[in-house]
Design a protein around this motif. Structure first.
Motif, PDB file in Angstrom:
ATOM      1  N   MET A   1       1.175  -1.622  -0.331  1.00  0.00           N
ATOM      2  CA  MET A   1      -0.308   0.026  -0.086  1.00  0.00           C
ATOM      3  C   MET A   1       1.003   1.477  -0.202  1.00  0.00           C
ATOM      4  O   MET A   1       1.593   1.714   0.946  1.00  0.00           O
ATOM      5  N   PRO A   2       0.821   1.478  -0.573  1.00  0.00           N
ATOM      6  CA  PRO A   2       2.087   3.211  -1.233  1.00  0.00           C
ATOM      7  C   PRO A   2       1.376   4.347  -0.267  1.00  0.00           C
ATOM      8  O   PRO A   2       0.042   4.295   0.274  1.00  0.00           O
ATOM      9  N   LEU A   3       1.876   4.888   0.414  1.00  0.00           N
ATOM     10  CA  LEU A   3       2.293   6.114   1.295  1.00  0.00           C
ATOM     11  C   LEU A   3       1.213   7.050   1.164  1.00  0.00           C
ATOM     12  O   LEU A   3       1.185   7.705  -0.707  1.00  0.00           O
ATOM     13  N   PRO A   4       0.703   7.899   1.932  1.00  0.00           N
ATOM     14  CA  PRO A   4       0.290   9.188   1.522  1.00  0.00           C
ATOM     15  C   PRO A   4       1.418  10.381   0.956  1.00  0.00           C
ATOM     16  O   PRO A   4       2.352  10.096   1.586  1.00  0.00           O
ATOM     17  N   PRO A   5       1.165  10.914   0.217  1.00  0.00           N
ATOM     18  CA  PRO A   5       1.966  12.355  -0.058  1.00  0.00           C
ATOM     19  C   PRO A   5       2.580  13.018   1.579  1.00  0.00           C
ATOM     20  O   PRO A   5       1.542  13.297   2.118  1.00  0.00           O
ATOM     21  N   PRO A   6       3.749  12.994   1.745  1.00  0.00           N
ATOM     22  CA  PRO A   6       4.131  13.726   3.270  1.00  0.00           C
ATOM     23  C   PRO A   6       4.047  15.203   3.046  1.00  0.00           C
ATOM     24  O   PRO A   6       4.323  16.065   2.167  1.00  0.00           O
ATOM     25  N   ASN A   7       3.460  15.576   4.384  1.00  0.00           N
ATOM     26  CA  ASN A   7       3.869  16.929   5.224  1.00  0.00           C
ATOM     27  C   ASN A   7       4.944  17.185   5.360  1.00  0.00           C
ATOM     28  O   ASN A   7       5.706  16.725   6.631  1.00  0.00           O
ATOM     29  N   ILE A   8       5.805  18.246   5.483  1.00  0.00           N
ATOM     30  CA  ILE A   8       7.183  18.443   6.122  1.00  0.00           C
ATOM     31  C   ILE A   8       6.482  19.152   7.651  1.00  0.00           C
ATOM     32  O   ILE A   8       5.424  19.283   8.009  1.00  0.00           O
ATOM     33  N   GLY A   9       7.547  18.539   8.954  1.00  0.00           N
ATOM     34  CA  GLY A   9       7.075  17.808   9.688  1.00  0.00           C
ATOM     35  C   GLY A   9       6.352  16.306  10.211  1.00  0.00           C
ATOM     36  O   GLY A   9       7.499  16.218  12.105  1.00  0.00           O
ATOM     37  N   GLU A  10       5.952  16.067   9.647  1.00  0.00           N
ATOM     38  CA  GLU A  10       6.125  14.134  10.068  1.00  0.00           C
ATOM     39  C   GLU A  10       7.382  13.206   9.597  1.00  0.00           C
ATOM     40  O   GLU A  10       8.426  13.663   9.336  1.00  0.00           O
ATOM     41  N   TRP A  11       7.040  12.690  11.042  1.00  0.00           N
ATOM     42  CA  TRP A  11       7.783  11.788  11.205  1.00  0.00           C
ATOM     43  C   TRP A  11       7.496  10.417  10.792  1.00  0.00           C
ATOM     44  O   TRP A  11       6.939   9.938  10.890  1.00  0.00           O
ATOM     45  N   PHE A  12       8.630   9.405  10.512  1.00  0.00           N
ATOM     46  CA  PHE A  12       8.948   8.298   9.620  1.00  0.00           C
ATOM     47  C   PHE A  12       9.446   7.552  10.438  1.00  0.00           C
ATOM     48  O   PHE A  12      10.908   7.763  10.977  1.00  0.00           O
ATOM     49  N   THR A  13       9.444   6.104  10.026  1.00  0.00           N
ATOM     50  CA  THR A  13      10.958   5.075  10.584  1.00  0.00           C
ATOM     51  C   THR A  13      11.116   4.408   8.773  1.00  0.00           C
ATOM     52  O   THR A  13      10.383   4.344   8.462  1.00  0.00           O
ATOM     53  N   THR A  14      11.946   4.339   9.401  1.00  0.00           N
ATOM     54  CA  THR A  14      12.495   3.244   8.224  1.00  0.00           C
ATOM     55  C   THR A  14      12.081   1.291   8.317  1.00  0.00           C
ATOM     56  O   THR A  14      12.007   1.355   9.803  1.00  0.00           O
ATOM     57  N   PRO A  15      12.421   0.304   7.639  1.00  0.00           N
ATOM     58  CA  PRO A  15      12.104  -0.524   8.052  1.00  0.00           C
ATOM     59  C   PRO A  15      13.479  -1.504   9.177  1.00  0.00           C
ATOM     60  O   PRO A  15      13.587  -2.125   9.698  1.00  0.00           O
ATOM     61  N   ASN A  16      14.574  -0.206   8.713  1.00  0.00           N
ATOM     62  CA  ASN A  16      15.506  -0.618   9.491  1.00  0.00           C
ATOM     63  C   ASN A  16      15.429   0.579  10.880  1.00  0.00           C
ATOM     64  O   ASN A  16      16.447  -0.025  11.724  1.00  0.00           O
ATOM     65  N   ASN A  17      14.637   0.776  11.194  1.00  0.00           N
ATOM     66  CA  ASN A  17      13.842   1.314  12.851  1.00  0.00           C
ATOM     67  C   ASN A  17      15.078   2.882  12.333  1.00  0.00           C
ATOM     68  O   ASN A  17      15.414   2.889  13.580  1.00  0.00           O
TER      69      ASN A  17
ATOM     70  N   THR B   1      21.595  12.789   9.016  1.00  0.00           N
ATOM     71  CA  THR B   1      21.921  12.862   7.265  1.00  0.00           C
ATOM     72  C   THR B   1      21.118  13.252   6.697  1.00  0.00           C
ATOM     73  O   THR B   1      19.619  13.664   6.945  1.00  0.00           O
ATOM     74  N   VAL B   2      21.488  14.203   4.876  1.00  0.00           N
ATOM     75  CA  VAL B   2      19.640  14.228   4.501  1.00  0.00           C
ATOM     76  C   VAL B   2      19.702  13.330   3.390  1.00  0.00           C
ATOM     77  O   VAL B   2      20.891  13.636   2.780  1.00  0.00           O
ATOM     78  N   GLU B   3      18.686  13.248   3.007  1.00  0.00           N
ATOM     79  CA  GLU B   3      18.547  12.579   1.882  1.00  0.00           C
ATOM     80  C   GLU B   3      17.538  12.993   0.820  1.00  0.00           C
ATOM     81  O   GLU B   3      16.610  13.413   1.476  1.00  0.00           O
ATOM     82  N   GLU B   4      17.439  12.556  -0.661  1.00  0.00           N
ATOM     83  CA  GLU B   4      16.321  13.827  -1.550  1.00  0.00           C
ATOM     84  C   GLU B   4      15.969  12.511  -2.158  1.00  0.00           C
ATOM     85  O   GLU B   4      16.457  11.364  -2.680  1.00  0.00           O
ATOM     86  N   LEU B   5      14.514  11.510  -2.162  1.00  0.00           N
ATOM     87  CA  LEU B   5      13.867  11.036  -2.739  1.00  0.00           C
ATOM     88  C   LEU B   5      12.597  11.880  -4.100  1.00  0.00           C
ATOM     89  O   LEU B   5      11.936  12.457  -3.228  1.00  0.00           O
ATOM     90  N   ASP B   6      12.585  10.849  -5.136  1.00  0.00           N
ATOM     91  CA  ASP B   6      12.166  11.420  -5.750  1.00  0.00           C
ATOM     92  C   ASP B   6      10.573  10.581  -5.240  1.00  0.00           C
ATOM     93  O   ASP B   6       9.928   9.224  -3.858  1.00  0.00           O
ATOM     94  N   PHE B   7       9.052  11.336  -5.990  1.00  0.00           N
ATOM     95  CA  PHE B   7       8.189  10.433  -5.451  1.00  0.00           C
ATOM     96  C   PHE B   7       7.072   9.339  -5.385  1.00  0.00           C
ATOM     97  O   PHE B   7       6.638   8.633  -4.974  1.00  0.00           O
ATOM     98  N   ASP B   8       7.772   8.542  -7.064  1.00  0.00           N
ATOM     99  CA  ASP B   8       8.147   7.349  -6.995  1.00  0.00           C
ATOM    100  C   ASP B   8       8.690   6.689  -5.923  1.00  0.00           C
ATOM    101  O   ASP B   8       7.953   5.554  -5.655  1.00  0.00           O
ATOM    102  N   ALA B   9       9.404   6.093  -5.319  1.00  0.00           N
ATOM    103  CA  ALA B   9      10.682   6.196  -4.469  1.00  0.00           C
ATOM    104  C   ALA B   9       9.654   6.119  -3.080  1.00  0.00           C
ATOM    105  O   ALA B   9       9.292   5.366  -2.257  1.00  0.00           O
ATOM    106  N   TRP B  10       8.854   7.061  -2.414  1.00  0.00           N
ATOM    107  CA  TRP B  10       8.103   7.457  -1.607  1.00  0.00           C
ATOM    108  C   TRP B  10       6.931   6.812  -1.715  1.00  0.00           C
ATOM    109  O   TRP B  10       7.459   5.703  -0.755  1.00  0.00           O
ATOM    110  N   GLU B  11       6.397   6.798  -2.485  1.00  0.00           N
ATOM    111  CA  GLU B  11       5.414   5.792  -2.888  1.00  0.00           C
ATOM    112  C   GLU B  11       5.393   4.305  -2.684  1.00  0.00           C
ATOM    113  O   GLU B  11       4.609   3.315  -2.522  1.00  0.00           O
ATOM    114  N   GLN B  12       6.488   3.830  -3.227  1.00  0.00           N
ATOM    115  CA  GLN B  12       6.691   2.020  -3.044  1.00  0.00           C
ATOM    116  C   GLN B  12       7.346   2.194  -1.516  1.00  0.00           C
ATOM    117  O   GLN B  12       8.072   0.781  -1.350  1.00  0.00           O
ATOM    118  N   SER B  13       7.988   2.749  -1.433  1.00  0.00           N
ATOM    119  CA  SER B  13       9.104   2.750   0.109  1.00  0.00           C
ATOM    120  C   SER B  13       7.843   1.687   1.398  1.00  0.00           C
ATOM    121  O   SER B  13       6.905   1.947   0.765  1.00  0.00           O
TER     122      SER B  13
END
Length: 97
Positions: free
Chosen positions: A1-17, A40-52
């Protein structure tokens, strides 16, 4: 299930916590900039975000991670509320010459 579009200030975790915050969303470039707790700063495109496999998370209680500081490095005790010694400059307006 794809993630909804993110909002600035929201927090998330990766599968590695690894915890991160959304710090910028560029709709024109279709990119999302995230900053991990360690700074660490990282940039993702919208497709990578939706498939994360990211999961929504609560913000950390201690924001010192991105500053690379241990609790002992602070000048103040973080468990004790700071003293409020601020005064309003307008309180002294009538006293000026």
């Amino acid at each position: 299930m794809p993630l909804p579009p993110p909002n600035i200030g929201e927090w998330f975790t990766t599968p590695n916590n690894d915890r991160f915050e959304v710090v910028a969303v560029d709709n024109d470039e279709a990119t999302i900039e995230i900053q991990y707790f360690d700074g660490t700063v990282e940039e993702l495109d919208f497709d990578a975000w939706e498939q994360s496999d990211f999961a929504a998370a609560e913000p950390p209680e201690d924001y010192s991670g991105s500053m690379d500081m241990a609790k002992e490095d602070f000048d103040t005790d973080l468990d004790r509320p700071a003293k409020k010694s601020w005064s309003d400059p307008l309180d002294y307006l009538d006293q000026s010459d």
